[in-house]
Design an enzyme around this catalytic site. Structure first.
Site, mmCIF file in Angstrom:
data_model
loop_
_atom_site.group_PDB
_atom_site.id
_atom_site.type_symbol
_atom_site.label_atom_id
_atom_site.label_comp_id
_atom_site.label_asym_id
_atom_site.label_seq_id
_atom_site.Cartn_x
_atom_site.Cartn_y
_atom_site.Cartn_z
ATOM 1 N N CYS A 137 43.265 46.652 47.967
ATOM 2 C CA CYS A 137 41.982 47.356 47.877
ATOM 3 C C CYS A 137 41.910 48.383 49.002
ATOM 4 O O CYS A 137 40.897 48.526 49.679
ATOM 5 C CB CYS A 137 40.798 46.392 47.912
ATOM 6 S SG CYS A 137 40.751 45.292 49.350
ATOM 7 N N ASP B 243 48.357 40.383 45.491
ATOM 8 C CA ASP B 243 47.149 41.111 45.879
ATOM 9 C C ASP B 243 47.108 41.047 47.401
ATOM 10 O O ASP B 243 46.453 40.197 47.988
ATOM 11 C CB ASP B 243 45.928 40.455 45.236
ATOM 12 C CG ASP B 243 44.652 41.223 45.510
ATOM 13 O OD1 ASP B 243 44.738 42.404 45.884
ATOM 14 O OD2 ASP B 243 43.557 40.641 45.361
ATOM 15 N N ASP C 261 47.401 30.299 48.387
ATOM 16 C CA ASP C 261 46.739 30.944 49.515
ATOM 17 C C ASP C 261 47.005 30.123 50.766
ATOM 18 O O ASP C 261 47.341 28.935 50.685
ATOM 19 C CB ASP C 261 45.233 31.077 49.284
ATOM 20 C CG ASP C 261 44.638 32.197 50.130
ATOM 21 O OD1 ASP C 261 44.682 33.362 49.682
ATOM 22 O OD2 ASP C 261 44.158 31.918 51.240
#
Length: 424
Positions: free
Chosen positions: A375, A322, A271
């Site tokens: 998402c 993601d 990240d």
């Protein structure tokens, strides 16, 4: 219901920070709930639920309150916020208090309710969304599906837990929670998921602190399974599997992958934010996860330095992207996103999605698999991005296997998208 002044003022101050200072609703709610230790469970529930409800229905309430404001940009005065609260109270059959803050508030209840019924025939008011979002949703999903989906996304999100199978089972977790008078039900077709029958905060629970479960929406729990970890011809024991979670954040999906691998193999969680990786390491320790190493992605002049990824090229059996996205699939838990998003941001985030697909896909080794997930419910962030990648130079060695489009109105959970590709 009898209103308490300190609770109502806490709600109004929180709304000011969310609307006027662009603060995240969940963080403001968490801070607000800590400000008075004398508040009981009912007080805390009133504060949290009222904040979220007014945030969720802001445009509708503002219209009913006859507040002339450009809701995307302008600031709400304290009086405006009191007006929003007053409309909320009227619609919930709550008498307005005789306090100085409410002096001059003289809305006619029947007029408010009649106007509410009229506005409920117009989707942008009924679902309390900006014009641009209503137009975009209709354009990308079609009128019928968008109408159903945005209505579902305005429902309060359920509380779903993921049993950490390194420490317990679904059945044992349910029994342990039941002994604390916390009743749950299994979620059909979601192997590790249990849902609370009655909403409550559970982050202070000893079972949570000891790593027996994580709070993770059921749709999000599908992604680790979608990596197809059970079918790897070269690593049937899972011991040699190399997994890279490229946008790991605080590690919810990395932790789930680790539990499915039973602490075998190696997961590299990446990240750009070190503080999120620190939180991931804390969660991993709590969950008895031992096969995750973290890597903080380096940036120069606020841009990712892609040269650092060469060491990972062609190394991973599975790569999970993601990707950063609009978050439109999780509006039920982040309703303030409706007021923070805009078309310019969406265009920027789509460029970022393609950039990470192009770069992070290089980490997949021959025969390995890549999962792209968001998402979001928008095709432009999902299947369109996969198609663009597959038609690019970096995507020519990948083949499309399958994808899943998860809509909230069909499942009751978050909206998600996931696609799995294999490098040939």
């Amino acid at each position: 219901m009898r209103l308490h002044r300190n609770l109502v003022l806490a709600v109004i101050e929180s709304l000011s920070q969310i609307f006027n200072q662009n603060k995240q609703a969940d963080k403001i709610v968490a801070i607000t709930l800590k400000q008075d230790k004398r508040w009981g469970a009912r007080d805390r529930s009133f504060v949290a639920e009222t904040i979220y409800e007014i945030v969720r229905w802001k445009r509708l309430y503002a219209k009913l309150a006859e507040i002339e404001i450009a809701f995307e940009n302008d600031k709400y005065s304290t009086q405006n916020l009191v007006q929003l609260f007053s409309v909320w109270a009227i619609l919930n059959e709550i008498e307005l208090p005789n306090w100085e803050e409410f002096e001059g508030i003289n809305y006619d209840k029947e007029t408010i309710k009649e106007e509410y019924n009229k506005l409920s025939q117009i989707r942008k008011y009924k679902e309390s969304i900006p014009d641009w979002l209503d137009n975009l949703g209709k354009q990308e999903l079609g009128d019928e599906i968008w109408t159903k989906e945005i209505a579902a996304l305005n429902n309060q999100a359920p509380v779903v837990l993921r049993a950490n199978t390194l420490k317990t089972s679904v059945e044992k977790l349910q029994k342990q929670l039941s002994e604390q008078n916390i009743e749950t039900e299994k979620v059909t077709d979601y192997l590790e998921a249990v849902q609370l029958l009655k909403r409550k905060s559970i982050v202070r629970n000893a079972l949570y602190k000891d790593g027996f479960f994580e709070i993770q929406d059921a749709s999000s729990q599908l992604i680790a399974h979608f990596l197809d970890l059970e079918n790897d011809e070269e690593n049937t024991s899972k011991k040699g599997l190399q997994i890279i979670d490229t946008c790991a954040g605080a590690g919810g999906k990395s932790l789930h992958i680790a539990s499915l691998l039973q602490n075998k193999g190696q997961i590299t969680a990446m990240d750009i934010y070190e503080n999120k990786l620190i939180e991931l390491r804390k969660r991993a320790n709590r969950a008895d996860v031992h096969n995750i190493k973290t890597y903080c992605i380096k940036r120069k002049n606020n841009k990712v330095d892609n040269s650092q990824f060469k060491q990972f090229y062609n190394s991973a059996d599975r790569v999970l992207i993601d990707a950063p996205c609009s978050g439109l699939g999780v509006l039920s838990r982040n309703p303030d996103a409706k007021w923070k998003l805009n078309l310019e941001f969406l265009e920027e985030i789509k460029q970022t999605q393609q950039t990470v697909l192009q770069e992070y896909s290089k980490m997949t080794k021959k025969g390995g698999k890549l999962v792209y997930a968001t998402c979001s419910i928008l095709p432009s962030e999902n299947q369109n991005q996969v198609e663009i990648f597959l038609n690019s130079e970096n995507g020519k060695d990948f083949k499309f296997i399958e994808d899943r489009k998860i809509l909230s109105h069909q499942t009751g959970f978050d909206g998600f998208y996931m696609a799995i590709l294999q490098k040939m």
